[in-house]
Design a protein around this motif. Structure first.
Motif, PDB file in Angstrom:
ATOM      1  N   UNK A  49       0.831  -1.201   0.000  1.00 14.89           N
ATOM      2  CA  UNK A  49       0.000   0.000   0.000  1.00 14.89           C
ATOM      3  C   UNK A  49       0.869   1.257   0.000  1.00 14.89           C
ATOM      4  N   UNK A  50       1.937   1.235   0.814  1.00 11.43           N
ATOM      5  CA  UNK A  50       2.850   2.393   0.852  1.00 11.43           C
ATOM      6  C   UNK A  50       3.510   2.588  -0.508  1.00 11.43           C
ATOM      7  N   UNK A  51       3.919   1.494  -1.142  1.00 11.36           N
ATOM      8  CA  UNK A  51       4.539   1.585  -2.468  1.00 11.36           C
ATOM      9  C   UNK A  51       3.542   2.139  -3.489  1.00 11.36           C
ATOM     10  N   UNK A  52       2.303   1.664  -3.437  1.00 11.28           N
ATOM     11  CA  UNK A  52       1.290   2.145  -4.385  1.00 11.28           C
ATOM     12  C   UNK A  52       1.043   3.638  -4.214  1.00 11.28           C
ATOM     13  N   UNK A  53       0.937   4.091  -2.968  1.00 11.94           N
ATOM     14  CA  UNK A  53       0.687   5.506  -2.709  1.00 11.94           C
ATOM     15  C   UNK A  53       1.836   6.380  -3.184  1.00 11.94           C
ATOM     16  N   UNK A  54       3.063   5.942  -2.961  1.00  9.65           N
ATOM     17  CA  UNK A  54       4.217   6.749  -3.350  1.00  9.65           C
ATOM     18  C   UNK A  54       4.559   6.588  -4.823  1.00  9.65           C
ATOM     19  N   UNK A  55       4.130   5.480  -5.426  1.00 13.37           N
ATOM     20  CA  UNK A  55       4.287   5.324  -6.869  1.00 13.37           C
ATOM     21  C   UNK A  55       3.430   6.354  -7.595  1.00 13.37           C
ATOM     22  N   UNK A  56       2.232   6.556  -7.085  1.00 15.20           N
ATOM     23  CA  UNK A  56       1.334   7.526  -7.717  1.00 15.20           C
ATOM     24  C   UNK A  56       1.877   8.951  -7.633  1.00 15.20           C
ATOM     25  N   UNK A  57       2.752   9.185  -6.651  1.00 15.32           N
ATOM     26  CA  UNK A  57       3.382  10.507  -6.511  1.00 15.32           C
ATOM     27  C   UNK A  57       4.675  10.617  -7.323  1.00 15.32           C
ATOM     28  N   UNK A  60       8.587   6.222  -6.195  1.00 13.53           N
ATOM     29  CA  UNK A  60       9.186   4.895  -6.041  1.00 13.53           C
ATOM     30  C   UNK A  60       8.885   3.990  -7.238  1.00 13.53           C
ATOM     31  N   UNK A  61       9.032   4.507  -8.430  1.00 12.39           N
ATOM     32  CA  UNK A  61       8.715   3.723  -9.620  1.00 12.39           C
ATOM     33  C   UNK A  61       9.616   2.498  -9.761  1.00 12.39           C
ATOM     34  N   UNK A  62      10.778   2.504  -9.109  1.00  7.43           N
ATOM     35  CA  UNK A  62      11.715   1.393  -9.248  1.00  7.43           C
ATOM     36  C   UNK A  62      11.841   0.573  -7.967  1.00  7.43           C
ATOM     37  N   UNK A  63      10.800   0.603  -7.122  1.00  8.07           N
ATOM     38  CA  UNK A  63      10.800  -0.193  -5.899  1.00  8.07           C
ATOM     39  C   UNK A  63       9.887  -1.400  -6.108  1.00  8.07           C
ATOM     40  N   UNK A  64      10.354  -2.575  -5.653  1.00  8.31           N
ATOM     41  CA  UNK A  64       9.605  -3.803  -5.921  1.00  8.31           C
ATOM     42  C   UNK A  64       9.506  -4.645  -4.655  1.00  8.31           C
ATOM     43  N   UNK A  65       8.294  -5.137  -4.361  1.00 10.52           N
ATOM     44  CA  UNK A  65       8.072  -6.050  -3.246  1.00 10.52           C
ATOM     45  C   UNK A  65       7.979  -7.475  -3.784  1.00 10.52           C
ATOM     46  N   UNK A  66       8.814  -8.364  -3.241  1.00  7.03           N
ATOM     47  CA  UNK A  66       8.800  -9.774  -3.617  1.00  7.03           C
ATOM     48  C   UNK A  66       8.264 -10.569  -2.430  1.00  7.03           C
TER      49      UNK A  66
END
Length: 324
Positions: A49-57, A60-66
């Motif tokens: 959820x944090x990645x999605x929120x900050x991706x939209x801003x 963090x376009x290059x951050x990935x959760x595995x």
């Protein structure tokens, strides 16, 4: 120059997200791979959820959760994340504890030194305590006979200076390296240890291979020391001490001949017995623990998840009463 940052999460979303938030101020080219060790506390959902929120801003376009399918521990968790990261051909990689936060220029200090000194393949930043940011936790160490020790020149970061210096022991808490030190499977750490002493084995291996390491004290990382232990049932700390000596002696067996290994066991035995007596209050129990330790390190090549679970959670690793 692009750097892959590797974080391993297990039931630690608060720390992981705080670490990621500190990276929002880092301008040096990087991307982050977070490996979640099958957390069951909602951590992966919160991190995503944090990645999605900050991706939209656009942050963090290059951050990935595995999301891993099991709890693989520290070494294998990092190695699996590295295999993903290497698909993007980074110039450098860095293992970073999820319970750390970073200064905005910490990565630039490391990459600048790495580019200027390509013969030094592995680097440590200055790791300070998170709750006392001028107090040093680790600035590298040196391997000694039978063990290793920290070489903090001063306990305070403000007195350390900025001149890099050579080290022979490094912590897995914050480990920056040239990708050439990875093996053919893109692994950095020994898979036999579920948790504990992976960095000692790594340092011994680097020494054997003649790979140089250094600390770059101008690069600052802040560590919430002890955050991972709160997720276990090892309230006394005996399990952690046993596990670390277990893994440390296996490392010695891997890199020393039989005579030297025997001598190392004798020297470590004195310290082990003192620790075991302190935690159990009984010399009789301490001797039993030491005997089992010596048997374990002769016949085992690691400390797997079942061992870790039995020692640190279920309290049934030993067949005798360890309460003293």
């Amino acid at each position: 120059m692009n750097t892959a940052i590797i974080l391993v999460n297990w039931h630690g979303a608060d720390d992981t997200i705080a670490c990621l938030e500190s990276f929002l101020q880092v301008k040096e080219p990087h991307f982050v791979v977070i490996a979640d060790n099958a957390s069951t506390d909602g951590s992966p959902e919160r991190i995503q959820q944090w990645l999605n929120e900050n991706y939209s801003k656009g942050y963090v376009s290059s951050y990935k959760l595995v999301r891993l399918d099991a709890n693989y521990g520290f070494a294998v968790g990092n190695n699996k994340a590295l295999a993903v990261a290497m698909q993007y051909n980074p110039d450098y990689c860095m293992l970073l504890n999820n319970d750390t936060e970073v200064e905005p220029d910490f990565l630039k200090k490391l990459t600048d030194y790495a580019q200027a000194n390509p013969n030094v393949k592995v680097l440590s930043p200055c790791i300070c305590y998170y709750y006392d940011k001028n107090k040093i936790w680790f600035t590298g160490g040196k391997l000694t006979f039978a063990t290793r020790k920290n070489v903090n020149i001063t306990p305070f970061a403000s007195e350390l200076g900025s001149e890099p210096f050579a080290i022979s022991y490094i912590s897995g808490c914050a480990l920056f390296f040239d990708t050439s030190v990875l093996n053919e499977r893109y692994e950095l750490l020994y898979n036999g240890f579920f948790f504990g002493e992976e960095d000692y084995e790594f340092s011994l291996r680097m020494k054997k291979q003649g790979i140089r390491m250094a600390c770059v004290p101008a690069s600052k990382v802040y560590h919430k020391v002890g955050a991972s232990q709160k997720n276990t049932n090892d309230s006394r700390g005996l399990g952690r001490v046993y596990m670390y000596y277990h893994n440390r002696l296996i490392c010695n067996r891997m890199y020393e001949n039989k005579i030297v290994f025997y001598l190392i066991c004798v020297l470590n035995g004195i310290t082990c017995l003192k620790y075991f007596k302190r935690y159990t209050g009984s010399w009789k129990v301490a001797i039993k623990l030491f005997k089992q330790l010596m048997n374990d390190v002769r016949v085992k090549d690691g400390f797997d998840y079942n061992d870790f679970r039995s020692l640190m959670f279920d309290d049934n690793y030993f067949s005798f009463d360890i309460r003293g």
